[in-house]
Every structure is written in C-alpha cells, then in structure tokens.
Design an enzyme around this catalytic site. Structure first.
Site, PDB file in Angstrom:
ATOM      1  N   PRO A 297       0.904  -1.297  -0.138  1.00  0.00           N
ATOM      2  CA  PRO A 297       0.013   0.017  -0.256  1.00  0.00           C
ATOM      3  C   PRO A 297       0.873   1.313  -0.007  1.00  0.00           C
ATOM      4  O   PRO A 297       1.788   1.359   0.843  1.00  0.00           O
ATOM      5  CB  PRO A 297      -0.833  -0.039   1.232  1.00  0.00           C
TER       6      PRO A 297
ATOM      7  N   GLU B 179      -3.674   3.514   1.709  1.00  0.00           N
ATOM      8  CA  GLU B 179      -4.453   3.425   2.772  1.00  0.00           C
ATOM      9  C   GLU B 179      -5.684   4.703   2.763  1.00  0.00           C
ATOM     10  O   GLU B 179      -5.276   5.722   2.188  1.00  0.00           O
ATOM     11  CB  GLU B 179      -3.365   3.903   3.830  1.00  0.00           C
TER      12      GLU B 179
ATOM     13  N   CYS C  59       1.771   3.464   9.840  1.00  0.00           N
ATOM     14  CA  CYS C  59       2.332   4.636   9.287  1.00  0.00           C
ATOM     15  C   CYS C  59       2.769   5.699  10.448  1.00  0.00           C
ATOM     16  O   CYS C  59       1.976   6.016  11.484  1.00  0.00           O
ATOM     17  CB  CYS C  59       1.043   5.184   8.411  1.00  0.00           C
TER      18      CYS C  59
ATOM     19  N   LYS D  90      -0.729  -4.533   8.939  1.00  0.00           N
ATOM     20  CA  LYS D  90       0.576  -4.079   8.567  1.00  0.00           C
ATOM     21  C   LYS D  90       1.148  -3.306   9.789  1.00  0.00           C
ATOM     22  O   LYS D  90       0.630  -2.255   9.849  1.00  0.00           O
ATOM     23  CB  LYS D  90       0.589  -3.357   7.419  1.00  0.00           C
TER      24      LYS D  90
ATOM     25  N   GLY E 182      12.229  -3.729   2.060  1.00  0.00           N
ATOM     26  CA  GLY E 182      13.614  -4.099   1.446  1.00  0.00           C
ATOM     27  C   GLY E 182      14.056  -3.376   0.319  1.00  0.00           C
ATOM     28  O   GLY E 182      14.836  -3.678  -0.354  1.00  0.00           O
TER      29      GLY E 182
END
Length: 493
Positions: A18, A43, A116, A155, A216
């Site tokens: 996202p 989001e 976030c 997440k 990553g």
C-alpha cells in the site's frame, strides 16, 4: 462483484505494498500484469470511506466509492477482484467493521494500517499510534475477523525491543487474522536506516500465520531475483514491495525489468481507460522518472495539465482520442438504452440561456476561474451572488449545472464529469452571453489580479491564504523537497 469468502492465500506471494497516492487502480493493474500475486490499495481513512456511496460505473465497468463532493475515493474492477486488498486507516473497531462491510463484496481482503508514522495518521490514533495500544489493536482486529467474511490482515512496524515486538505479534495472531505484514523498521526510522531482517525472521519463526516481509526496497531489492533473496533473509512467507515497485512495476516480472518508457506507456493506457485523475497519473509517472525529470520527456510531463497532454508527451495522443471516443460511444449507448435515466435540471427550461460549451482548465491561469470572474462582476454590479443548482445523471454520473444571476438562468447543453466542472461551465455561459471576460489566458480581469496581490496585506495578523500550486509543482515538488519522512510515506506506511 462477489468473491469466495476467505479465499485469498498469503503463502509464497509477491505483493504490491500500500502506497499513498501510488496504489490507485492503474498501478495495481500494472503490477498484476507484471506478476504481482496480490495488490494493496493505498491507505484510505475510515471516516472518509463511511461518507462514500457505492456506485456501479457502467461506462468504465468499475465499482466506485464516491464521496459527497463526487470525488472517487476508491475504484476497483473485476480484473483485480480476487487479488486486491483494501487497506484502511482506523482507530475504532466499529468504524473499521462498517468500512469492511461497505467494501467486502468488491475486494479480496481487508487490511488495517498499524505502521504509518506520519502525523496526520498518528494524531488520529491510527497507524503507528496503535502500536502502543495493544488492547485497541486486539479489539479492532477481533471485531473485523468476527464481522466480515474476508480474510483480515494488518501491517505493522517493529518495536524498539525484540521482546516487545514478539509479544505484540503473538497477541495479534491470537485475534484470528490470516497474515501479518511487517515493515522491518521502527516508527522513528526512515528508508535510509537499514531494514532489520533479523527481527522479521524472529517474527516469522515465532508465528504460525504467514509473515509478509516489507522494507527491502533499494538496499535489498533492485531487481526481481533480489525479492527471493530478501524473503530468505527474513524467513518470511511472502514479500511486499513498495518503492522498488513504484519506481518500476516490472520488478515483479521474472524475466527482468522492462524499459521504463514501455512501463510508463502501459501505465498511462490504464490511467486513460479507467479515467484516473490526471494529477494522480502525473504524480505516479514522476516517481518513475525520478532523476530523469529534467530530460525533454520529463519537462513535457512537468508542463502537462491534463490526461491528454500527458498522453501527447509520451506519444499516445492518438490512443487518448480513440479511448475517449470509445467511452463517449459507450456512454451514449447506455443512455439510449435507458432514456429514463437522462435527467434534465428541474427548472422550467423555457427561460434558460443555453450554449454547447465545456470548461477547459488549460485555457485559464492557475489562480483564475470563470466562477471567480462571475462573482467579481456581480459584486461590482451590486447584484446577489450567483446561485448554482446541479443535477447528476444516474446512468453515467455526469453533471449539469444551472446558474442564476439577476433572475436569469444559464446552462450548458453539455454534461461534465464533476459538479465543480459543471458549475464552471455554467458560469462561462453567463459571462459569454453578457459579453464579459471569463478569465481566459490573455484576458485576466485586472480587478481579480489586484485582489490577489492585495489579499496578504489586508490583515497582516490573519491566516495566510495558500496560493494554488503552479503548473508542474505536483510533479516537481517530491524531487525538490522530498525529505526522509516523505520517502517513508511512500514506503507504504
């Protein structure tokens, strides 16, 4: 669109993360084309979604969730229905469940953003703010798992302490979620900080549900083969790719990265076919161009102020015209089949002055619009302010506005995509019928310019009015002033 309950599998998957302003429908479809197994939308905040109405868009063959201001907040289509995950920002279990029930028949999974670090998210108790409130996390996730028939995931970011991180994820697992995505940095770290592969590995070795490794890009993932290396380094079930996919979505392609111009052209085609707003299209293309923004093509993109101009910058002008003709023909065909859906303004049309025109933003300076010119003229003439009344056609969600000035009504016979555009068009009809300047380039009203310059001096202690962005700033700004916190926003939060 209805998909099978709990059918989405999170084992051994390549996933588009996202990303704010990036994860709209064109990018998601492009990622699927190149080999992504699952795609997350950007989001979307629960309060915003709860104001939306679900609309079937027969012209585009999409399902749209439309805000009260007629802006499409979330758009999806049949192509992605079994592989798109809806990510929400929330801090309340009941609101989260209401959003999940609103969208669950059009998506494959429901995800809650708990990582976030941006202030707009944490101030509302959402995103990374949830990491310090495990009771609330448990309530939100448990409520979703029990109340929706879609697989639920979340997440997160890691905590400063490994012990605290493991305690948290074990508690999350007990809520019954189907998988957990882990960004291997804590809430205070940014992309320039190394991702903690060992912490993701510890989580993967602790939990029995799939763990999705994230974070990553750049350091670990620069081409497709690196994705598997990152998965092995973290012992994760799957890998979620953010910035590397934003820069070139063909990162998901096993055969290697495709030339950037080819990728961008394919993205533009989806953007036009699905009526993506040009500012969002432009933003995503700018993220792909990166250091090439000063190239001739980058400068053309920089200057583009419409989807058509973006297409022309990439040699797709003919494609744009053909696609618009096809959409117009489809719209006309739908209207012909359902004449009862063609709504006219409710007023008696006998006294309305009409013209067949549309508002073209490119013909006006950034700070001036026909509505501004009409309002200024009414003030000078000591007339009441213009009154706009707008209706929307059911079949194609097009708008028509009638403006009343000095008891006379004005209207265009052409319908527009939004209420705002329809009002601007009605203002043009009034101005032209009166022989008045409408603010087009080269004929700006001196009184408007004067008001613009004097405004900051009228009340030095009052709040400043932010000037509209100049053409190209939407494209250029991220690469001129992008700081580490902004980069983190793009990493999918």
């Amino acid at each position: 669109m209805i998909v099978n309950s709990l059918s989405l599998c999170y084992h051994n998957k390549l996933i588009l993360a996202p990303m704010v302003r990036v994860g709209t429908l064109p990018m998601r479809l492009l990622a699927l084309d190149y080999g992504a197994d699952i795609v997350y939308c950007e989001e979307l905040i629960d309060l915003k979604m709860l104001q939306c109405k679900r609309v079937v868009n027969e012209v585009l063959s999409t399902v749209d969730f439309v805000a009260p201001d007629d802006r499409v907040v979330f758009r999806t289509c049949e192509r992605e229905q079994s592989r798109v995950v809806f990510q929400m920002g929330t801090s309340d279990a009941e609101r989260a469940l209401a959003v999940a029930r609103l969208v669950e028949n059009d998506v494959a999974g429901i995800d809650v953003n708990m990582g976030c670090p941006k202030e707009y998210s944490t101030k509302g108790g959402m995103g990374a703010a949830l990491l310090s409130d495990p009771d609330k996390i448990e309530k939100i996730l448990s409520t979703l798992v029990k109340g929706t028939h879609r697989p639920v995931t979340c997440k997160i970011r890691i905590l400063p302490s490994l012990e605290d991180t493991l305690n948290l994820v074990k508690r999350i697992e007990r809520t019954g979620i189907s998988a957990i995505a882990v960004h291997g940095r804590n809430r205070d770290e940014r992309p320039q900080h190394p991702v903690s592969c060992e912490v993701i590995r510890a989580i993967a070795e602790t939990l029995s549900i799939p763990v999705i490794a994230n974070g990553g890009s750049h350091d670990h993932i620069q081409q497709h083969v690196d994705i598997e290396d990152f998965r092995q380094a973290t012992a994760a079930s799957s890998v979620m790719v953010a910035r590397a996919a934003m820069w070139n979505p063909s990162i998901f392609l096993k055969d290697g990265l495709r030339p950037l111009e080819e990728v961008m052209q394919k993205y533009i085609r989806y953007a036009v076919q699905y009526d993506n707003h040009y500012t969002n299209t432009k933003y995503c293309l700018c993220q792909m161009l990166r250091e090439q923004l000063e190239s001739p093509q980058g400068r053309l993109l920089h200057a583009a102020q419409s989807s058509q101009e973006i297409c022309e910058a990439f040699g797709l002008g003919a494609f744009y015209e053909e696609t618009i003709r096809e959409l117009d023909a489809r719209r006309a065909d739908l209207l012909a089949k359902t004449p009862e859906a063609v709504e006219e303004p409710a007023e008696d049309t006998s006294g309305i002055i009409k013209m067949a025109i549309r508002f073209d933003r490119r013909a006006y300076p950034p700070q001036i619009t026909p509505k501004m010119c009409l309002l200024e003229w009414c003030r000078r003439e000591k007339l009441p302010q213009p009154v706009y009344e707008t209706v929307q056609r059911t079949i194609d969600r097009m708008f028509c506005s009638v403006v009343t000035v000095a008891e006379q009504k004005y209207q265009s016979t052409l319908w527009d995509k939004s209420k705002k555009l329809a009002e601007q068009t009605a203002a043009i009809v009034c101005l032209r019928s009166q022989g008045l300047p409408e603010g087009r380039l080269g004929e700006e009203s001196p009184s408007l310019n004067k008001r613009k310059r004097e405004a900051p001096d009228q009340d030095p202690g009052g709040p400043r009015v932010q000037e509209p962005a100049l053409p190209g700033e939407i494209c250029k700004k991220p690469f001129v002033t992008l700081d580490s916190s902004e980069e983190n926003l793009l990493e999918g939060c």
